[in-house]
Design a protein around this motif. Structure first.
Motif, short mmCIF file in Angstrom:
data_model
loop_
_atom_site.label_atom_id
_atom_site.label_comp_id
_atom_site.label_asym_id
_atom_site.label_seq_id
_atom_site.Cartn_x
_atom_site.Cartn_y
_atom_site.Cartn_z
N VAL A 1 0.87 -1.18 0.00
CA VAL A 1 0.00 0.00 0.00
C VAL A 1 0.91 1.23 0.00
O VAL A 1 1.73 1.40 0.90
N GLY A 2 0.79 2.06 -1.04
CA GLY A 2 1.69 3.21 -1.09
C GLY A 2 1.40 4.11 -2.26
O GLY A 2 0.36 4.02 -2.92
N ASP A 3 2.38 4.97 -2.52
CA ASP A 3 2.22 5.93 -3.61
C ASP A 3 3.59 6.50 -3.95
O ASP A 3 4.44 6.67 -3.08
N GLN B 1 -0.06 -13.04 2.20
CA GLN B 1 0.35 -13.26 3.60
C GLN B 1 0.94 -12.03 4.28
O GLN B 1 1.06 -11.98 5.50
N GLU B 2 1.36 -11.03 3.48
CA GLU B 2 1.97 -9.83 4.06
C GLU B 2 1.38 -8.59 3.40
O GLU B 2 1.16 -8.57 2.18
N ILE B 3 1.13 -7.55 4.20
CA ILE B 3 0.76 -6.24 3.68
C ILE B 3 1.77 -5.22 4.20
O ILE B 3 1.94 -5.09 5.42
N TRP B 4 2.44 -4.55 3.29
CA TRP B 4 3.45 -3.56 3.66
C TRP B 4 2.91 -2.16 3.37
O TRP B 4 2.49 -1.86 2.24
N LEU B 5 2.92 -1.31 4.36
CA LEU B 5 2.43 0.06 4.22
C LEU B 5 3.60 0.98 3.92
O LEU B 5 4.32 1.42 4.83
N PRO C 1 3.97 7.77 3.71
CA PRO C 1 4.57 8.83 4.53
C PRO C 1 3.90 8.90 5.89
O PRO C 1 2.79 8.37 6.09
N LEU C 2 4.54 9.57 6.83
CA LEU C 2 4.03 9.65 8.19
C LEU C 2 2.68 10.38 8.25
O LEU C 2 1.93 10.20 9.21
N SER C 3 2.38 11.17 7.24
CA SER C 3 1.15 11.95 7.25
C SER C 3 -0.09 11.13 6.90
O SER C 3 -1.22 11.59 7.07
N GLU C 4 0.09 9.90 6.40
CA GLU C 4 -1.04 9.08 5.94
C GLU C 4 -1.62 8.24 7.09
O GLU C 4 -1.86 7.03 6.96
N GLU C 5 -1.85 8.88 8.22
CA GLU C 5 -2.35 8.16 9.39
C GLU C 5 -3.72 7.54 9.13
O GLU C 5 -4.01 6.41 9.57
N GLU C 6 -4.57 8.24 8.40
CA GLU C 6 -5.91 7.74 8.14
C GLU C 6 -5.88 6.46 7.31
O GLU C 6 -6.61 5.49 7.60
N THR C 7 -5.03 6.42 6.28
CA THR C 7 -4.91 5.21 5.44
C THR C 7 -4.33 4.05 6.24
O THR C 7 -4.78 2.90 6.12
N ILE C 8 -3.35 4.34 7.06
CA ILE C 8 -2.73 3.30 7.89
C ILE C 8 -3.79 2.67 8.80
O ILE C 8 -3.89 1.44 8.90
N GLN C 9 -4.57 3.51 9.47
CA GLN C 9 -5.59 3.01 10.38
C GLN C 9 -6.66 2.23 9.63
O GLN C 9 -7.16 1.20 10.12
N ASP D 1 -7.73 -10.87 10.21
CA ASP D 1 -7.19 -11.79 9.20
C ASP D 1 -5.81 -12.27 9.62
O ASP D 1 -5.08 -11.58 10.34
N LEU D 2 -5.45 -13.47 9.15
CA LEU D 2 -4.10 -14.00 9.44
C LEU D 2 -3.11 -13.44 8.42
O LEU D 2 -2.53 -14.15 7.60
N VAL D 3 -2.95 -12.11 8.47
CA VAL D 3 -2.06 -11.41 7.55
C VAL D 3 -1.12 -10.53 8.38
O VAL D 3 -1.57 -9.85 9.31
N ASN D 4 0.16 -10.55 8.05
CA ASN D 4 1.12 -9.67 8.71
C ASN D 4 1.04 -8.28 8.07
O ASN D 4 1.20 -8.14 6.86
N VAL D 5 0.79 -7.26 8.87
CA VAL D 5 0.75 -5.89 8.38
C VAL D 5 1.97 -5.16 8.94
O VAL D 5 2.14 -5.06 10.15
N ARG D 6 2.84 -4.66 8.04
CA ARG D 6 4.08 -4.01 8.45
C ARG D 6 4.12 -2.59 7.89
O ARG D 6 3.69 -2.34 6.76
#
Length: 459
Positions: A141-143, A200-204, A207-215, A224-229
């Protein structure tokens, strides 16, 4: 499956420990002798290894970890096992019965076997992963540039064990990342893709400003049995590569801080002191000859002393052979030497062209105020001027200044009569700090020796 792999790894390590001990016994004594205390020591080492090896993380997944770090952990863990074993044997008053030569053979052989086994396994896994097997699917997940670089890094290093399965671009209408993987701009479609393909993995990569997307991502996959990093994009705000450190028990990301950990500078400190001591001893005849020549060239002391800034801005007094006639200047003003400067003596001109006037700075190195390699220190008055007109100038002092440096071996030394010259010097100094390694120091020292100290820019 993982427990079976862990059991197999532990069994293999046990075989390495015992086999190394038996081989050491055969080399030291010619045969395995009954009744020797070696068996007790080996059994004790096996028991300690069962406790310490997991504590050092030797049985954790290697996926995404560099092999050199793994091998370093193995080496340190095995030394810790042997040290603990010796302490216990001393406590039981059995240590005097152990052959020191046998113990050395055993330590080297078992340690080598533990490392060799891991190299073989790592090499085998690498071949399997290059063939497209044993890969863990990742959703990113990014840009922008940070996201694209992360995708390219994963695709370019399949031996790390990851494969990018899908990307969620947080910017609407942007399928311009330039990567050959499915890209979603619709969040529900992305979520469905992740669950459908068993990612199996989701990597975020945000930037630090994307708090809403992270949450939003964390809330969606909480059950879910998924690692979110979280792999934060700090390139736009961080001066140096933002490393993660442990700060009073909490992870912290360096945004503006020295990129070189203090513990990594230990080899540099040892090298500096030994090199400076050897240089001062070897160059003693040259010191005497130069001192006499300086004294005869004009009135004044042999050494020129001036205040400079060292690591973290600490002020110290630098030593040089005096190359100018004594003269007075206004307080707070330092005039750089120029071509055909009347203040420079004939002896001083030779010393400056050949950089022999810098030799007394080995005294500063021996005292711990300078390093053999590092950014060259400038007069404090010049520091105050350039820090206001050159971005990041002050960060040259994140580490100790040096007698020679990356800027100097690339031709940026001598008079800085234009701001552009100082900007280039600062650019090279910051490159050195960002990319510092002990091998880079050795490369600069060798380049300084090969190219010589003579420069047409020094006068």
């Amino acid at each position: 499956m993982q427990s079976a792999q862990g059991l197999g790894a532990r069994s293999l390590d046990g075989i390495c420990v015992v086999a190394g001990a038996l081989l050491a016994t055969n080399i030291r004594f010619g045969e395995y002798l009954q009744g020797r205390p070696d068996g007790t020591h080996v059994t004790l080492a096996l028991a300690i290894a069962l406790v310490l090896f997991p504590a050092f993380g030797l049985y954790e997944s290697w996926r995404g970890r560099p092999v050199w770090r793994l091998l370093r952990q193995v080496f340190i863990a095995w030394l810790a096992v042997q040290a603990c074993g010796l302490v216990v044997m001393f406590s039981l008053h059995r240590a005097e019965l152990i052959s020191r030569l046998w113990f050395a053979y055993w330590t080297v052989m078992s340690g080598g076997a533990l490392i060799l086994v891991r190299l073989v396994v790592y090499s085998t896994l690498r071949k399997i992963r290059h063939a497209g097997l044993n890969l863990r699917n990742v959703a990113i997940v990014g840009d922008g540039e940070h996201c694209r670089e992360l995708v390219e890094n994963v695709d370019g290093t399949p031996d790390n064990g990851f494969r990018v399965a899908v990307v969620f671009n947080v910017r609407d209408g942007g399928k311009s990342l330039g990567v050959l993987v499915p890209i979603h701009n619709n969040f529900p479609e992305f979520v469905a893709h992740v669950r459908r393909d068993g990612v199996q993995e989701i990597w975020l990569a945000l930037p630090l400003s994307e708090e809403e997307t992270i949450q939003r991502v964390v809330d969606e996959f909480r059950y879910d049995l998924v690692n979110v990093r979280f792999i934060p994009d700090v390139q736009s705000v961080a001066l140096f590569a933002g490393g993660v450190i442990d700060l009073i028990g909490a992870p912290a990301i360096n945004l503006i801080a020295s990129p070189v950990p203090t513990r990594s500078l230990v080899p540099k400190e040892v090298f500096d002191r030994l090199f400076a001591f050897a240089a001062l001893v070897a160059l003693l005849p040259a010191f005497i000859a130069i001192s006499i020549a300086v004294k005869l060239s004009s009135k004044g002391p042999v050494f020129f002393r001036q205040y400079r800034k060292g690591a973290d801005g600490r002020v110290f007094r630098i030593y040089k052979f005096r190359s100018m006639r004594q003269h007075g200047e206004q307080t707070g003003v330092v005039t750089q030497a120029t071509r055909r400067d009347p203040r420079i003596t004939q002896v001083g001109s030779f010393l400056r062209r050949t950089s022999l006037d810098e030799l007394p700075q080995f005294i500063n190195v021996l005292r711990g105020e300078m390093s053999v390699v590092g950014p060259r220190p400038h007069a404090i008055e010049h520091d105050e001027l350039y820090r206001k007109v050159i971005d990041n100038y002050i960060h040259r002092y994140r580490i100790k200044p040096g007698i020679t440096g990356w800027a100097q071996v690339n031709g940026f030394r001598g008079e800085t009569d234009r701001v552009e010259k100082m900007e280039k010097r600062v650019e090279h100094d910051l490159y050195y700090i960002k990319n510092w390694s002990f091998m880079l120091d050795l490369r600069i020292v060798l380049a300084t020796i090969v190219k010589g100290f003579v420069s047409r820019n020094a006068y």
